[in-house]
Design an enzyme around this catalytic site. Structure first.
Site, mmCIF file in Angstrom:
data_model
loop_
_atom_site.group_PDB
_atom_site.id
_atom_site.type_symbol
_atom_site.label_atom_id
_atom_site.label_comp_id
_atom_site.label_asym_id
_atom_site.label_seq_id
_atom_site.Cartn_x
_atom_site.Cartn_y
_atom_site.Cartn_z
ATOM 1 N N GLY A 133 -2.374 -3.398 -1.056
ATOM 2 C CA GLY A 133 -1.337 -3.019 -2.001
ATOM 3 C C GLY A 133 -1.884 -2.132 -3.102
ATOM 4 C CB ALA A 154 0.890 -11.847 -6.355
ATOM 5 C CE LYS A 161 -1.292 -11.897 -1.140
ATOM 6 N NZ LYS A 161 -1.176 -10.486 -1.653
ATOM 7 N N GLY A 186 4.842 -7.913 0.408
ATOM 8 C CA GLY A 186 5.627 -6.702 0.202
ATOM 9 C C GLY A 186 5.031 -5.500 0.912
ATOM 10 N N GLY A 187 3.716 -5.525 1.095
ATOM 11 C CA GLY A 187 3.048 -4.439 1.805
ATOM 12 C C GLY A 187 2.923 -4.670 3.297
ATOM 13 C CD GLU A 245 -1.613 -9.348 1.619
ATOM 14 O OE1 GLU A 245 -1.733 -8.256 1.027
ATOM 15 O OE2 GLU A 245 -0.558 -10.009 1.611
#
Length: 262
Positions: free
Chosen positions: A34, A91, A102, A104-105, A111
């Site tokens: 991210g 985050a 977590k 979003g990417g 992760e």
């Protein structure tokens, strides 16, 4: 170029800069994914180049792996590392207990695996990611492509009995085609607005056939480093129960970070 950065990018930068204090020569370090984590990788790369820092990085995505190699960090796999000294990652949301959303990417599976294989997880974020209750940010779940529509329907049915405000679900897209993770899976985003019992929801979601993992990180994060646009940094340690503050001064001739973008 830090003098030319927006307040939000300055906040990300100072959080990343402060988090490098958790890294020492000889460590095996989980490297997050991210925009905020990219600042950290750049900071660590500077320390490798200018200070002789020697670390082995375990990236949580192909994007992070490429960036780490570009800045001179030795990259190894988690299987090679076996266990990590620390993982530092961003985050999308965190609450007062340092529980997180977590993904979003799109890298939540790697992760979470990397974070749980570490002695310590440090989250770097700006103050906008702090929430009273998780759920405003859509909760990602990684699902296998086979039967994903059935999996999506099962998730929607399950949400009826959960303590959430919204139950809309959407398949994450990459243009006109479904987004594909590094593991070849899809992501379904759950628009819940508020999550009443995050631990229960996490456990229930992972019992649904087709769901590989969800983006709730419960009792995984140990420290959150919060950056502010004026250079202030706040460090919250959930194990020590401590909160510390310090201030970073920006150097106008700093140019290492000018090419990082969201």
């Amino acid at each position: 170029m830090t003098g030319e950065l927006s307040p939000i990018d300055k906040a990300k930068f100072v959080a990343a800069k402060r988090a490098t204090q958790y890294v020492e020569t000889g460590m095996r370090v989980g490297l997050g994914t991210g925009s905020t984590a990219a600042w950290l990788v750049r900071c660590l790369g500077e320390m490798v180049r200018d200070e002789g820092l020697r670390i082995k990085g375990v990236p949580t995505s192909s994007r992070t792996a490429a960036l780490a190699r570009d800045v001179g960090i030795e990259v190894i796999s988690l299987d090679e590392a076996k266990w990590l000294d620390v993982t530092i990652d961003g985050a999308d949301e965190y609450d007062s207990n340092l529980n997180l959303i977590k993904g979003g990417g799109g890298a939540l599976l790697q992760e979470k695996i990397v974070a749980t294989a570490s002695d310590q997880m440090v989250v770097i974020a700006d103050i906008s990611k702090q929430v009273e209750t998780l759920g405003a940010f859509p909760l990602p779940i990684e699902v296998i492509p086979f039967g994903w529509q059935t999996t999506k329907a099962l998730v929607e049915e399950t949400l009826i009995s959960m303590d959430v405000l919204g139950r809309t679900t959407t398949l994450r897209m990459n243009g006109e085609v479904p987004f594909v993770t590094d593991e070849g899976n899809h992501i379904i985003d759950l628009h819940l607005n508020r999550i009443g019992h995050a631990r229960q929801l996490s456990l229930v979601l992972n019992q649904i056939p087709g769901v590989v993992e969800n983006g709730l990180f419960i009792d995984i994060c140990d420290v959150v480093v919060i950056g502010y646009g004026d250079g202030k940094v706040e460090v919250r340690d959930v194990n020590k129960g401590s909160v510390e503050e310090e201030k970073f001064d920006f150097l106008e001739d700093e140019n290492l970070f000018g090419d990082i973008s969201d």
